[in-house]
Write an enzyme that holds these catalytic residues in place. Sequence first.
Site, short mmCIF file in Angstrom:
data_model
loop_
_atom_site.label_atom_id
_atom_site.label_comp_id
_atom_site.label_asym_id
_atom_site.label_seq_id
_atom_site.Cartn_x
_atom_site.Cartn_y
_atom_site.Cartn_z
N LYS A 1 1.64 25.57 13.06
CA LYS A 1 1.60 24.77 11.76
C LYS A 1 1.03 23.13 11.91
CE LYS A 1 4.26 26.91 8.35
NZ LYS A 1 5.67 26.94 7.36
N ASN B 1 10.71 27.13 12.14
CA ASN B 1 11.36 25.55 12.07
C ASN B 1 12.95 25.90 12.06
OD1 ASN B 1 10.46 26.95 9.29
ND2 ASN B 1 12.18 25.75 8.70
N ASP C 1 9.19 21.63 9.11
CA ASP C 1 8.90 22.81 8.88
C ASP C 1 7.74 23.22 9.64
OD1 ASP C 1 8.60 25.21 7.87
OD2 ASP C 1 7.65 24.94 6.07
#
Length: 584
Positions: free
Chosen positions: A350, A278, A323
Amino acid sequence: MMHGFRTTGACLVAALALASWHALAQQGTRLVDDAALKTAASKPDEWLTYGRDYAETHFTPLKQIDDKNVGRLGLAWSFATQTDGGFEDTPLVSNGVIYGMGSWSVVFALDARTGAEKWRWDPKVDRGFGSHACCGPNSRGVALYDGKVYVGVLDGRLTALDQETGKELWTVKTTEDDYQSITGAPRVVKGKIIIGNGGAEFGVRGYVSAYDARTGKMAWRFYTVPGDPSKPVENPALTKTLDTWKGGDCWKVGCGGTVWDALAYDPDADLLYVGTGNGAPWNREVRSPGGGDNLYLSSILALKPDSGTLVWYYQTTPGESWDFTATQSLILADLPINGRTRKVIMQAPKNGFFYVLDRLKGELLSARPFTDINWATGVDMKTGRPIETDNARYVKGPELVWVAGGGAHSWQPMAYSPQTRLAYIPGANSAFAFAQDPNYKYQRGRQNFGAAFTRPQNAQNPPGPPGFLVAWDPATNKERWRIPNTGRPGGVLATGGNLVFNGSADGKLVAYSADKGEKLWELPLNGGGVSTPMSYQLDGKQYVSVLAGRGTGSGRLYTLVLDGKEPLPAAPAGRGPPAPPPTQ
Ligand code: CA
């Protein structure tokens, strides 16, 4: 005639390496060399590298333990690691020895038949360094090559140990900043040790490095994001990134894009695949206030392993602001898609989408959500970009974003079975409240998000269970079966016996049928923290081995076999509270 030589450091290293090679050769043992790594997928007795093979499948063809007899699985032996729990390690097996890693990068080598300790190496990481690592003192493991064990130490050291004795041969520092760490397992490609770093939340600059396996000399370093704009770029691929960062001064400390976990290698294509993390800080409005994709954050990169030259990239989350790392498992497979066999790379990062790409060219083949998400409605197959929802970037007010920074999938490896042609993803349903933070200022030594965490009124959480194990068909990009969990489960092992092994959030090692997801067997492992199981075969017996434990001194390696009769050890006294889930 005698040849004298000076005992320089280099000569000493070479002499030690030669001595260890001779020691191994005399015992009739097999060195882990380039050929062994290249053919690891077809040699089921051992587990030579993190994902067991260069394709990172976490799959073993072993089938002595199968969906009919798994109920007979019992403990063969266990080993108290004398470290804390909270493991993230997948142990390796070579020549009848298991190499594992406990907290604070302590490495242990055990007899794989009995669990007897052969040696132990403690890099003595300063415990104060714990505040320099985002997510605890555990790492994902070691690498084996050429008679050595390679260790990425939490504090950023890369160390080569003698595989037989555990004696240190060389150490180099891989970090440029005290707030970079190593939690990923090194990989070895053609005589080079490949390693990345963590630390984006502290404000660091991401890169992946390659070191000569014999000497520790750095061969190349690929920076994933640009640095000081007044200086020339370090590699030609960074030129393309410059227009994608607009304003802001994150480069003064480092704009993120750390390579803290996934790597994979295709020896035929000679491409090294790297997942990047990120942005730093998380919020693009702060990091790059004029907008822009911010290359190469949250991307899959294909590099030439000899030089670190970029061949292609695919950015999963342009202008990353949540993130949403793309450091999660990268798995290579050859799949029939629309009547053609495609060489693919797959990832469930993610952000909640399962991506399938052509791994030679980087062409996106499919992308579908594998969990509840509300930040995007899909991926535009023409542009390869996510179709973001209106307030995903929380600029108009607070937003409850499904998925949280912990990720729909994190460090826990997914597995891929070439038998079922299914990927098995250990995931989580989660949400995070985001808002702009007008008072944000960078603080060294603190985790810097650049956002406030204000929950909007009447916000709805995702409907799904907190965690799950999902079997996913990458050829059609569709779900096959799903097991709900009370939290994020551990890493996955798939086997040739039609089994999937996975640690549940409440501390059991569970076996499911790989094709249907039927629960066939389970064993509670003293309080949880079940890491990633692996499997090996010795003297005609298949073993399944996994690290588990949660809290102070609770770590244990459990090794299971059919008809194993060892009683499970009691939970250690003085067990600490459960560790918080790491997010990285
Ligand atoms: Ca992160």
